[in-house]
Design an enzyme around this catalytic site. Structure first.
Site, short mmCIF file in Angstrom:
data_model
loop_
_atom_site.label_atom_id
_atom_site.label_comp_id
_atom_site.label_asym_id
_atom_site.label_seq_id
_atom_site.Cartn_x
_atom_site.Cartn_y
_atom_site.Cartn_z
N HIS A 131 -25.94 5.15 13.06
CA HIS A 131 -25.97 6.62 13.07
C HIS A 131 -25.69 7.08 11.64
O HIS A 131 -25.00 6.39 10.89
CB HIS A 131 -24.85 7.08 14.02
CG HIS A 131 -24.78 8.54 14.29
ND1 HIS A 131 -24.24 9.44 13.41
CD2 HIS A 131 -25.16 9.27 15.36
CE1 HIS A 131 -24.29 10.66 13.93
NE2 HIS A 131 -24.85 10.58 15.12
N ASP A 207 -18.13 1.25 14.68
CA ASP A 207 -18.34 2.60 15.21
C ASP A 207 -18.41 2.49 16.74
O ASP A 207 -19.41 2.02 17.29
CB ASP A 207 -19.66 3.14 14.62
CG ASP A 207 -20.04 4.50 15.20
OD1 ASP A 207 -19.37 4.97 16.13
OD2 ASP A 207 -21.02 5.08 14.69
N GLN A 210 -20.37 5.24 20.91
CA GLN A 210 -21.18 5.12 22.13
C GLN A 210 -20.57 4.14 23.13
O GLN A 210 -20.81 4.26 24.33
CB GLN A 210 -22.61 4.66 21.77
CG GLN A 210 -23.39 5.68 20.97
CD GLN A 210 -23.70 6.94 21.79
OE1 GLN A 210 -23.80 6.93 23.01
NE2 GLN A 210 -23.85 8.06 21.09
N LYS A 233 -17.54 12.47 22.99
CA LYS A 233 -18.38 11.55 23.78
C LYS A 233 -17.64 11.09 25.03
O LYS A 233 -18.26 10.63 25.99
CB LYS A 233 -18.76 10.31 22.96
CG LYS A 233 -19.29 10.58 21.58
CD LYS A 233 -20.77 10.72 21.52
CE LYS A 233 -21.23 10.82 20.07
NZ LYS A 233 -22.47 11.55 19.90
N CYS A 375 -30.02 11.36 14.76
CA CYS A 375 -29.20 11.03 13.58
C CYS A 375 -29.33 9.55 13.22
O CYS A 375 -28.35 8.90 12.83
CB CYS A 375 -27.73 11.39 13.79
SG CYS A 375 -27.45 13.13 14.01
C1 LIG Z 1 -23.14 6.01 17.23
C2 LIG Z 1 -22.53 7.30 16.75
N1 LIG Z 1 -21.70 7.29 15.70
C3 LIG Z 1 -21.12 8.40 15.24
C4 LIG Z 1 -21.37 9.63 15.83
C5 LIG Z 1 -20.71 10.85 15.26
O1 LIG Z 1 -19.54 11.12 15.97
P1 LIG Z 1 -18.80 12.53 15.81
O2 LIG Z 1 -19.66 13.54 16.49
O3 LIG Z 1 -17.49 12.29 16.52
O4 LIG Z 1 -18.60 12.78 14.38
C6 LIG Z 1 -22.22 9.68 16.92
C7 LIG Z 1 -22.50 10.99 17.55
O5 LIG Z 1 -23.62 11.41 17.71
C8 LIG Z 1 -22.81 8.50 17.40
O6 LIG Z 1 -23.65 8.50 18.45
#
Ligand SMILES: Cc1ncc(COP(=O)(O)O)c(C=O)c1O
Length: 418
Positions: A131, A207, A210, A233, A375
């Site tokens: 992302h 990360d 998800q 999420k 993204c």
């Molecule tokens: C895999 C992944 N990483 C990071 C993020 C970003 O997270 P946040 O919205 O908490 O900044 C997202 C959100 O869309 C995501 O799907």
């Protein structure tokens, strides 16, 4: 607490679970029930989280760690308890858990703070699957500090290419990977990546945005050094997330943001800083959202995610099969076609139909999907497409949601490709 250990799980039933989300019992338009399949973008908020936030804001609202009156004490206790709940969900110590504004903020914190300890010429390895939140901060760090950015490629199926990994870690000091892709749904063999990274002298940031909504995460078992999660999420309010860091790394890291709460003492010329996690929590924290995240972690810890994930794997199969039957050769899955080691999310393209048009047509049936690059432009570029349509499930989804989605796809095919 490892995955599901030591907690009383409620018997798994999508119907019972659905009843716990106020929005899921409301029609999205007159006579149109909501089929929420955009959980990968934001999770809906269950009653337990709403109640926790309302109770906090109506009965316990005050600043934390500052005043000694009753409300301030209640607010401080609630904030500390939330940290314990989130830490328990990740099977880590609350001492090593920093509240952040979300995943993006958590990764930026590490990129700035840990990143400042890297030396010119060091390399950071980032996978194609990331992302933007786990890619752009590393690009910015590389430009700021003269570091090399190494790409960890994905396979044609949308998984991390494990065969390529050993040859790419020379000189790498930090590996940034997703626990599960928000586009392909592929789950990364994190323990294997972290072990290889450590052997090469690199730390690993994972990360978990998800992955965490699909059950408690045993972070120590992964062997990584940083793990980040996103509150929204998990069905918590926006503006909250968390960073877990290995204790000795956090202790060696300089602050990211300066201000109140993160200091030990302040003189006019300079300051000394508090220990982690306070060192990384400058200013009044998002107290209510943190309480909400604690409640969301307790809520998720009570779900039998093993049963839910079996049910969701079957729904994923039903969706993939249904798409194949309806779209034939026009269908392209952006991710694995099988059900092993994947999240219950399916991204796809239909030749000749724009993802936004598909989403709009399905919205008329109350089916919430997401269309676009999610993204993850670099990943879509690797597939040679600008965007895709994504259905992402949560434990409350049922066969009715999938069938409504497939009926909407039939509408889309009729309207867009007559
Ligand atoms: C895999 C992944 N990483 C990071 C993020 C970003 O997270 P946040 O919205 O908490 O900044 C997202 C959100 O869309 C995501 O799907």
């Amino acid at each position: 607490m490892g995955r599901g250990e030591g907690v009383n799980l409620m018997p798994y039933s999508p119907a019972l679970l659905k009843a716990q989300y106020p929005i899921l019992s409301e029609d999205i338009a007159p006579g149109v029930p909501l089929h929420y399949l955009d959980n990968g973008a934001t999770g809906q908020m269950p009653r337990a989280v709403l109640d926790a936030v309302v109770t906090h804001e109506t009965r316990n609202r005050a600043n934390v760690k500052r005043s000694v009156h009753t409300l301030a004490e209640r607010a401080t206790n609630a904030y500390d308890a939330a940290r314990e709940d989130v830490a328990a969900y990740l099977n880590v110590s609350a001492r090593d858990l920093v509240f952040t504004a979300g995943c993006t903020m958590a990764i930026n914190l590490v990129a700035h703070s840990y990143g400042s300890l890297l030396r010119e010429g060091d390399a950071i390895a980032v996978s194609t699957l990331e992302h933007h939140a786990n890619m752009v901060p590393w690009q910015m760090l590389a430009a700021r500090r003269g570091l090399r950015l190494v790409r960890l490629p994905a396979t044609a199926e949308g998984r991390l290419d494990m065969d390529a990994l050993p040859g790419l870690l020379d000189g790498v000091r930090l590996v940034a990977i997703t626990h599960a892709s928000n586009v392909t749904g592929a789950i990364t063999p994190v323990a294997e990546v972290a072990a290889q990274a450590r052997a090469a002298g690199a730390v690993t940031l994972v990360d978990g945005a998800q992955m965490a909504p699909h059950g408690p995460v045993d972070v120590p078992a992964l062997g990584c050094d940083f793990y980040v999660i996103s509150g929204h999420k998990l069905g918590a309010p926006n503006g909250i997330g968390a960073l877990w860091g290995r204790r000795e790394l956090l202790a060696a890291m300089p602050p990211f943001l300066g201000g109140g709460e993160m200091i030990r003492s302040v003189r006019f010329e300079s300051s000394t800083y508090a220990r982690p996690p306070q060192r990384f929590e400058a200013g009044t924290p998002p107290i209510g959202p943190a309480v909400g995240l604690g409640a969301a972690c307790r809520f998720h810890a009570g779900i039998d995610h093993a049963a839910a994930n079996r049910h969701l794997a079957a729904l994923t199969g039903r969706l993939i099969e249904g798409l194949r039957q309806r779209c034939g050769d026009r269908l392209r899955l952006i991710g694995p076609g099988d059900l092993a080691d994947r999240l219950p999310l399916v991204s796809f393209t239909i030749k000749g139909a724009h993802p936004h048009d598909i989403c709009q047509i399905l919205d008329r049936r109350g089916v919430a999907l997401r269309g676009g690059h999610h993204c993850a432009q670099v990943l879509h570029e690797a597939y040679g497409v600008a965007g895709s349509t994504r259905a992402s499930m949560a434990a409350f989804n049922d066969a009715g949601d999938i069938d409504a989605c497939l009926a909407g796809i039939e509408d889309a095919l009729r309207i867009l490709l007559p």
